[in-house]
Scaffold this motif. Structure first.
Motif, mmCIF file in Angstrom:
data_model
loop_
_atom_site.group_PDB
_atom_site.id
_atom_site.type_symbol
_atom_site.label_atom_id
_atom_site.label_comp_id
_atom_site.label_asym_id
_atom_site.label_seq_id
_atom_site.Cartn_x
_atom_site.Cartn_y
_atom_site.Cartn_z
ATOM 1 N N GLN A 4 1.002 -1.333 -0.089
ATOM 2 C CA GLN A 4 0.144 0.012 -0.095
ATOM 3 C C GLN A 4 0.816 1.246 0.126
ATOM 4 O O GLN A 4 0.501 2.400 -0.675
ATOM 5 N N GLY A 5 2.113 1.335 0.742
ATOM 6 C CA GLY A 5 2.899 2.351 0.739
ATOM 7 C C GLY A 5 3.281 2.846 -0.651
ATOM 8 O O GLY A 5 3.232 3.811 -1.197
ATOM 9 N N MET A 39 0.576 4.101 -2.920
ATOM 10 C CA MET A 39 0.160 5.717 -2.608
ATOM 11 C C MET A 39 1.378 6.481 -3.183
ATOM 12 O O MET A 39 1.337 7.570 -3.611
ATOM 13 N N SER A 40 2.495 6.118 -2.884
ATOM 14 C CA SER A 40 3.665 6.868 -3.549
ATOM 15 C C SER A 40 3.411 7.106 -5.281
ATOM 16 O O SER A 40 3.631 8.195 -5.782
ATOM 17 N N ALA A 99 -6.264 0.775 -0.816
ATOM 18 C CA ALA A 99 -5.038 1.136 0.101
ATOM 19 C C ALA A 99 -5.792 1.367 1.345
ATOM 20 O O ALA A 99 -4.879 1.709 2.497
ATOM 21 N N HIS A 153 -6.784 4.568 2.072
ATOM 22 C CA HIS A 153 -6.682 5.896 2.194
ATOM 23 C C HIS A 153 -7.885 6.675 1.830
ATOM 24 O O HIS A 153 -7.949 7.390 1.104
ATOM 25 N N LYS A 201 1.372 -3.069 4.178
ATOM 26 C CA LYS A 201 2.359 -1.926 4.169
ATOM 27 C C LYS A 201 1.601 -0.705 4.323
ATOM 28 O O LYS A 201 0.614 -0.477 3.526
ATOM 29 N N GLY A 202 2.167 0.342 5.064
ATOM 30 C CA GLY A 202 1.561 1.601 4.926
ATOM 31 C C GLY A 202 0.979 2.244 6.118
ATOM 32 O O GLY A 202 1.244 1.583 7.254
#
Length: 877
Positions: free
Chosen positions: A501-502, A505-506, A547, A549, A720-721
């Motif tokens: 997920q990190g 999003m990047s 994710a 978010h 992750k994230g």
């Protein structure tokens, strides 16, 4: 070209409505009625530049402002044209006909003669100049000099300031021409306008479709709304106006619209317009080679056609409604001469007609017919010879086919359709060689295939296909920037569904930066079409949802619903996502305000999974808002269906299950809700849905299912994230009975869009906190809600506007007092007002006491009577 004396409009209501329409088009509504008067009376100004998108009512703004002046000046309208550029002083030819002009007339004599005509009795005329980019240099120079001399006041109407001729641009840079920026009606303004016209709530899909079909033209919108209300396309269902069908219908109203749009066209112009309606956009070079430049210039001058946004090398019909009317008028058939010209304008006229017909069916919402037509083309249209004739049109048809399958719920069939088309394309490449158009089409099919695979994988919970997107995105052989960015968006969505997920999003942030750069650097000339941008935006929205978010997803959904991409389906979809996210943010009133009209629009047709998700959110919001009887009825009708549905897992099926369980808990079946959530968490185990599994377990723990804690911690450590880190801390704090750590974890989750996990209703996590920690958490959540309040509409109504249209008593109150008074007048209880503002009931009572004292009324009844009396007085004025 027009020359006329400006006459004041006798009917004051028409003046007010005209001015209101023009003024409504500005975003900030900051162009007052006396602006034109100030420009006319200011000796330092030579005039104004009124800039804004085509069809935004810029002329109406100027003329309505003139109509409100006590002494309206003489108004002269001049329009540039392709014909005028070929004739010396072409735009001034009508005025020069009143002078004795010959080839020996000097510039000084021209200026003197024009000054006499235009400045009678030392009163400068107002010259309104349209299409300035199409006037000759001599005319623009003469007009600029007359403006500097004070013989005229020059008002130039243009889309962009850089369209100004050289002399006029010099005046603008020197401050002699003041700029008035008029913006096109956005989605919110269109929505408000239609609610005023119809006198009730309107679904966003209805308003977005009307705005799209009419290209934002309010006059056309009014006429179309009147016709559709009579013919049954627009109907009111439980207080909400919904669009049942966008078919044009027939009758006098439609014929009147058609006549007004085509009035004055020559037979050649009408024939070219029909070809564009039946065959779609045409490349400019083919128009010129076919000898149709003259009719094209005429249509461009009338605003009937335009250069397409994605390319200046082709033209198409400016207003989709006009294309629909032309197709309806001809019955979809061309005359013999038209068929010959269509063959000259398109490499494959049959495929071009199929694509145009598919677009028409999409515009009017006939997806079943669209699918039938696409399947008919599939039977013969993807052979190698066809691909070699016109690959770009076939890619467009294939996209339409895939989208239609998705809309009718046949997602699994998309891969077969793409494979069939790909077979013919590969044979064409083998026969003709690696020609650039064929390779570009091959890459388009690769992207389309991966998008379909990813959607199927998301729902089918298979991890193998998602992993394959990395090879696609890492390729550096893409032939366009659009293809590359769409490949990256597919990769971002694939990562979000897994445990990266990190990274997802990047990558989403990088894509947002790229889209901003494209909008800034190439707003007019770019191969990056609006449909490509819409695909990327939708992929990024799904990435943020997968994710977890949700704060970012809510912001993107709001922008898309507001019309950042003028695509009715995308706007309606984004509004639905926004409503669901409001429910996940524990904003019950906001969720109801958004989703109840959406449900009425969806009815019992369309995507059933989406309907179940909305019904579940609405059920929970009704139950939490005190409307338990309605919630019980809705749950009884839909809960068994959501529980037994075999629909594959995605964000909507997950939402339906979560809110169905929370509704059970809210209505007294907490144990059943916990068992349902833990069972659902076991069903969705797998690499493709780690975030959904983690959040399902978190909601189970929220209801007190402590046995799920080990699974929750394990699932959150695999993701992750930031979201996974916060859930790890939450699970750890609950296991160790760490009250401060738990409070911090809940607060952090809430501030990132997961307010429902921290909401106190039936939340066993809150019971683990001591009284002091509960107060701190409650205070933090209330402050966060108050920070969001300016972005929310007030309790299903539009935001209270304290500007010029409010009754006089508002000016005696503070902003907060006026807001609370308006809500009280609308029948909201003190409890409802307190919940909305995030304050106590006692605070509301205190504000109402101040309102009563300042206005010298005793209760709500007298306050309401005062408001009605003030509004009647304002209306009479």
């Amino acid at each position: 070209m027009e020359y006329s004396r400006f006459l004041s409009i006798n009917n004051a209501q028409n003046v007010q409505r005209l001015w209101g329409d023009a003024k409504f088009l500005t975003k900030s509504k900051d162009i007052p009625a006396n602006t034109i008067g100030r420009i006319l009376s200011d000796p330092q100004l030579s005039g104004a530049v009124v800039s804004g998108p085509t069809g935004s009512g810029r002329r109406a703004l100027v003329e309505a402002g003139l109509g409100l002046l006590s002494e309206a000046p003489r108004l002269i309208r001049l329009n540039g044209s392709n014909f005028g550029t070929k004739v010396p002083l072409g735009v001034l030819s009508f005025l020069l006909a009143q002078l004795d002009v010959d080839s020996h007339t000097t510039r000084h004599e021209l200026i003197h003669g024009l000054g006499k005509i235009l400045c009678l009795e030392n009163s400068a005329a107002l010259v309104m100049l349209g299409r300035p980019e199409l006037i000759d240099e001599q005319s623009s120079s003469l007009l600029a000099q007359l403006a500097v001399m004070g013989k005229i006041k020059l008002v130039v109407i243009c889309e962009h300031v850089h369209d100004l001729p050289g002399d006029h641009f010099t005046l603008f840079r020197s401050g002699k021409l003041e700029q008035l920026r008029v913006s096109r009606m956005d989605s919110t303004q269109t929505h408000e306008f239609l609610e005023q016209e119809l006198g009730g709530q309107v679904s966003l899909y209805s308003s977005a479709t009307l705005c799209y079909l009419t290209n934002g033209n309010r006059g056309l919108m009014r006429k179309l709304v009147q016709s559709w209300c009579v013919n049954g396309q627009l109907v009111q269902q439980q207080g909400v106006w919904v669009l049942r069908s966008a078919e044009l219908g027939s009758g006098h109203d439609i014929q009147s619209i058609s006549s007004s749009l085509t009035a004055g066209m020559t037979s050649a112009e009408r024939e070219l317009l029909t070809i564009l309606a039946l065959g779609g956009p045409v490349a400019l070079d083919r128009v010129h080679l076919s000898g149709l430049t003259g009719p094209l210039d005429g249509l461009l001058n009338r605003g009937a056609v335009k250069y397409l946004h994605e390319s200046t090398n082709s033209v198409g019909i400016a207003t989709p409604l006009l294309g629909l009317l032309m197709r309806s008028e001809t019955g979809g058939e061309l005359k013999a001469s038209g068929r010959i010209e269509l063959a000259q304008l398109h490499p494959d006229p049959g495929a071009a007609q199929s694509l145009a017909a598919l677009r028409e069916l999409k515009d009017i919402g006939r997806y079943a017919d669209q699918l039938a037509l696409a399947e008919k083309f599939q039977s013969h249209g993807y052979d190698p010879a066809g691909w070699q004739m016109d690959p770009q049109v076939r890619v467009g048809i294939l996209k339409m086919h895939v989208n239609a399958l998705t809309l009718v719920g046949r997602q699994a069939a998309t891969l077969d359709v793409i494979a069939h088309a790909w077979k013919g394309l590969r044979l064409a490449i083998n026969e003709a060689g690696a020609l650039e158009p064929l390779i570009l089409a091959d890459q388009e099919l690769e992207i389309l295939s991966q998008m379909s695979l990813l959607s199927e994988d998301e729902m089918g919970n298979n991890s193998g296909i998602i992993g394959g997107t990395e090879i696609l995105a890492e390729s550096s052989n893409w032939m366009s920037e659009s293809l590359h960015l769409r490949a990256l968006a597919i990769q971002a969505k694939g990562w979000a569904a897994q445990s990266r997920q990190g990274g997802a999003m990047s990558l989403a942030g990088h894509l947002d930066d790229q889209l901003r750069a494209i909008r800034f650097n190439a707003p007019l000339v770019s191969s990056f079409g609006p449909e490509d941008v819409a695909d990327i935006e939708q992929l990024l929205l799904h990435t943020e949802l997968l994710a977890g978010h949700w704060k970012l997803a809510a912001s993107r959904a709001q922008k898309l619903a507001a019309g950042s991409q003028l695509n009715p389906l995308l706007m309606a979809h984004a509004q639905t996502v926004h409503g669901i996210l409001l429910g996940l943010a524990n904003d019950h009133e906001g969720a109801l305000r958004v989703l109840e009209p959406c449900l009425q629009q969806l009815g019992y047709e369309g995507d059933q999974t989406l309907r179940y998700a909305m019904e579940s959110v609405v059920t929970y919001a009704l139950a939490c808002s005190g409307r338990r009887m309605e919630a019980t009825t809705l749950m009884a009708n839909g809960l068994s269906e959501t529980k037994n549905t075999t629909a594959p897992l995605n964000f909507y099926t997950w939402t339906a299950e979560i809110f169905a369980s929370l509704s059970l808990a809210e209505l007294g079946s907490k144990d059943v809700a916990k068992a349902r959530l833990t069972h659902f968490a076991q069903q969705i185990q797998g690499e493709g849905h780690l975030v959904f599994q983690m959040l399902t377990l978190a909601f189970a723990v929220r209801l007190g299912s402590w046995d799920s804690l080990p699974q929750l911690e394990l699932a959150s450590r695999r993701c992750k994230g930031f979201l996974a880190q916060n859930v790890v801390e939450l699970a750890k704090s609950v296991s160790e009975l760490d009250g401060p750590g738990l409070a911090l974890a809940l607060k952090t989750l809430a501030f990132n869009g997961h307010l429902l996990l921290a909401a106190p209703a039936h939340n066993e996590l809150i019971s683990l906190l001591d009284a002091k920690e509960q107060r701190k958490l409650s205070k933090a959540l209330n402050e966060y809600k108050r920070a969001l309040a300016p972005d929310k509409a007030s309790l299903g109504e539009r935001q209270i506007d304290l500007a010029e249209q409010q009754p006089s008593w508002v000016r005696d109150l503070t902003k907060r007092e006026a807001q609370i008074a308006q809500l009280a007048i609308r029948g909201k209880s003190n409890l409802e007002i307190a919940k909305f503002n995030g304050v106590s009931i006692r605070t509301v009572e205190g504000h109402l006491y101040q309102v009563y004292s300042k206005l010298q009324v005793r209760n709500r009844q007298e306050l309401t009577a005062l408001d009605r009396s003030s509004r009647r007085t304002v209306a009479q004025r």
